[in-house]
Write an enzyme that holds these catalytic residues in place. Structure first.
Site, PDB file in Angstrom:
ATOM      1  N   ARG A  99       0.874  -1.184   0.000  1.00 59.76           N
ATOM      2  CA  ARG A  99       0.000   0.000   0.000  1.00 59.76           C
ATOM      3  C   ARG A  99       0.910   1.232   0.000  1.00 59.76           C
ATOM      4  O   ARG A  99       1.737   1.395   0.896  1.00 59.76           O
ATOM      5  CB  ARG A  99      -0.935  -0.011   1.219  1.00 59.76           C
ATOM      6  CG  ARG A  99      -1.881  -1.218   1.212  1.00 59.76           C
ATOM      7  CD  ARG A  99      -3.033  -1.024   2.169  1.00 59.76           C
ATOM      8  NE  ARG A  99      -3.965  -0.018   1.685  1.00 59.76           N
ATOM      9  CZ  ARG A  99      -4.946   0.503   2.443  1.00 59.76           C
ATOM     10  NH1 ARG A  99      -5.096   0.116   3.701  1.00 59.76           N
ATOM     11  NH2 ARG A  99      -5.765   1.406   1.946  1.00 59.76           N
ATOM     12  N   GLN A 204     -15.288   1.875   6.566  1.00 56.24           N
ATOM     13  CA  GLN A 204     -14.517   1.739   7.810  1.00 56.24           C
ATOM     14  C   GLN A 204     -15.227   2.410   8.987  1.00 56.24           C
ATOM     15  O   GLN A 204     -15.094   1.976  10.126  1.00 56.24           O
ATOM     16  CB  GLN A 204     -13.112   2.346   7.646  1.00 56.24           C
ATOM     17  CG  GLN A 204     -12.170   1.550   6.770  1.00 56.24           C
ATOM     18  CD  GLN A 204     -12.222   1.982   5.328  1.00 56.24           C
ATOM     19  OE1 GLN A 204     -13.236   2.473   4.842  1.00 56.24           O
ATOM     20  NE2 GLN A 204     -11.124   1.811   4.618  1.00 56.24           N
ATOM     21  N   ASP A 245      -2.581   9.313   7.031  1.00 57.26           N
ATOM     22  CA  ASP A 245      -1.704   8.289   6.456  1.00 57.26           C
ATOM     23  C   ASP A 245      -0.327   8.839   6.132  1.00 57.26           C
ATOM     24  O   ASP A 245       0.652   8.097   6.073  1.00 57.26           O
ATOM     25  CB  ASP A 245      -2.338   7.690   5.203  1.00 57.26           C
ATOM     26  CG  ASP A 245      -3.452   6.742   5.617  1.00 57.26           C
ATOM     27  OD1 ASP A 245      -4.554   7.229   5.940  1.00 57.26           O
ATOM     28  OD2 ASP A 245      -3.188   5.522   5.679  1.00 57.26           O
TER      29      ASP A 245
HETATM   30  O1  MRU Z   1      -7.613   2.446   3.805  1.00 58.92           O
HETATM   31  P1  MRU Z   1      -7.443   2.432   5.299  1.00 58.92           P
HETATM   32  O2  MRU Z   1      -8.617   1.857   6.034  1.00 58.92           O
HETATM   33  O3  MRU Z   1      -6.127   1.800   5.703  1.00 58.92           O
HETATM   34  O4  MRU Z   1      -7.361   3.975   5.677  1.00 58.92           O
HETATM   35  C1  MRU Z   1      -7.188   4.322   7.007  1.00 58.92           C
HETATM   36  C2  MRU Z   1      -7.191   5.788   7.233  1.00 58.92           C
HETATM   37  O5  MRU Z   1      -7.330   6.573   6.333  1.00 58.92           O
HETATM   38  C3  MRU Z   1      -6.910   6.229   8.635  1.00 58.92           C
HETATM   39  O6  MRU Z   1      -7.607   7.421   8.914  1.00 58.92           O
HETATM   40  C4  MRU Z   1      -5.411   6.492   8.789  1.00 58.92           C
HETATM   41  O7  MRU Z   1      -4.682   5.378   8.358  1.00 58.92           O
HETATM   42  C5  MRU Z   1      -5.041   6.811  10.180  1.00 58.92           C
HETATM   43  S1  MRU Z   1      -5.192   5.402  11.238  1.00 58.92           S
HETATM   44  C6  MRU Z   1      -4.720   5.821  12.798  1.00 58.92           C
END
Ligand code: MRU
Length: 359
Positions: A99, A204, A245
């Site tokens: 990712r 999510q 991220d």
């Molecule tokens: O695609 P994901 O579910 O991995 O995305 C997660 C997010 O965007 C979260 O807000 C981010 O990783 C911060 S987690 C503490």
């Protein structure tokens, strides 16, 4: 060794566990309907689990990848040290191709690489790698606790906090970043309610945030993403807190797609918009958010809803998993070392350099 020390335990949901010789993950694709733990013995399984989002959220991805390197090192046997190192590097590169947006992944892999730099034998390298993975795991929970303490002072008693995606215990080794701040505010005795965006396409917010907040008894109202503006307009949101991220040197924030529109709406309604993230989410090598790579995910995540096709065959699809919120929309960035305020170019630099900095 089986995981973080008791002192670092988050006392709540912990989606990642080291089981002595393999990795256990709470499969987040199965929540909220089933709590299924999966056992991973191979770094390729870890890479697949990250890609398929059985483990997700920037810090959690970093912790899982670190254990992936440990598993790879365990499996390379009977090779001279130079070959061991070369094979391990291939495993690290594979884990890094899962990712692209969450910088915590690359940060953790780099820590793993560095941890074995002084090793002279495979056994020594294996011992150092395991110690480093356990320390990344433990430090993440500790960082979230500290972030909570710094951030909770920004949340008034009686607040209703809007959050997007899941930046909770499930997205970390435990306790959470954005949800950690909410937990800390409640531990400080404040009455806090949450409005959780469902977060299309992968939900999510609905599947994970609503689930983990319900387990903690935190009052939560789940809304469709399209409702956030209306809730702000009628005064139903005190502040917003999201995770990140990757954060560029100027304070631009990459986070789950849809975060940008929440931030713009918050500004329109003079509502504070906070980002909670560990120092490991800072990428000061990038001057601004336009340089952050944005993951594009499969069309099927948009054309289907809960397994049911919701779009006509052949329609053209775009599915960027993250967006960039320009720094001008971000009221403050909460880290384990303190709270950064604009101008971020200097405040983030100071925090990254290790200076405690809270206003
Ligand atoms: O695609 P994901 O579910 O991995 O995305 C997660 C997010 O965007 C979260 O807000 C981010 O990783 C911060 S987690 C503490």
């Amino acid at each position: 060794m089986t995981g973080p020390s008791p002192a670092a335990r988050s006392t709540g949901i912990e989606p990642i566990a080291w089981a002595g010789n393999h990795l256990r993950l709470l499969d987040q694709t199965r929540l909220p309907l089933a709590e299924i733990w999966i056992d991973l013995h191979d770094h390729r399984e870890v890479a697949a689990a990250i890609r398929d989002m059985r483990v997700r959220g920037a810090p959690a991805i970093g912790v899982a990848a670190a254990y992936g390197v440990v598993l790879a090192a365990q499996q390379i046997s009977g090779r001279p040290f130079p070959e061991f190192r070369a094979e391990l590097e291939q495993a690290i590169l594979l884990l890094g191709r899962t990712r692209p947006t969450a910088v915590n992944l690359f940060w953790a892999l780099e820590r793993m690489r560095t941890s074995m730099a002084a090793a002279r034998t495979p056994d020594e390298a294996r011992a150092r790698l395991l110690a480093e993975a356990l320390s990344i795991h433990t430090q993440d929970i500790e960082a979230n606790r500290r972030m909570g303490r710094h951030g909770q002072v920004l949340i008034p008693d009686g607040a209703t906090v809007l959050t997007h995606c899941n930046a909770g215990a499930l997205a970390t080794a435990g306790y959470g970043t954005a949800l950690g701040v909410i937990r800390a505010a409640r531990e400080a005795g404040k009455h806090i309610a949450v409005v959780a965006d469902e977060t299309r396409p992968l939900l999510q917010g609905a599947r994970l945030t609503a689930w983990e907040l319900a387990r903690d008894g935190i009052p939560t109202t789940l809304i469709a993403d399209t409702m956030a503006g209306s809730f702000m307009q009628r005064g139903a949101v005190t502040c917003c807190i999201v995770g990140a991220d990757r954060i560029a040197a100027n304070g631009d924030v990459a986070n789950k797609i849809g975060t940008y529109q929440v931030a713009v709406l918050a500004k329109e309604h003079s509502i504070p918009f906070y980002v909670a993230a560990p120092i490991s989410t800072l990428d000061l090598s990038l001057s601004d958010g336009s340089l952050i790579p944005i993951e594009e995910r499969s069309a099927g995540e948009v054309t289907r809803f809960a397994g049911v096709q919701t779009a006509p065959e052949g329609v053209s699809i775009a599915n960027p998993a993250f967006d960039i919120t320009p720094a001008r929309y971000v009221t403050a960035i909460i880290t384990e070392r303190g709270v950064a305020r604009p101008p971020y170019t200097s405040s983030l630099q100071a925090l990254a350099a290790g200076m405690e900095h809270q206003r």
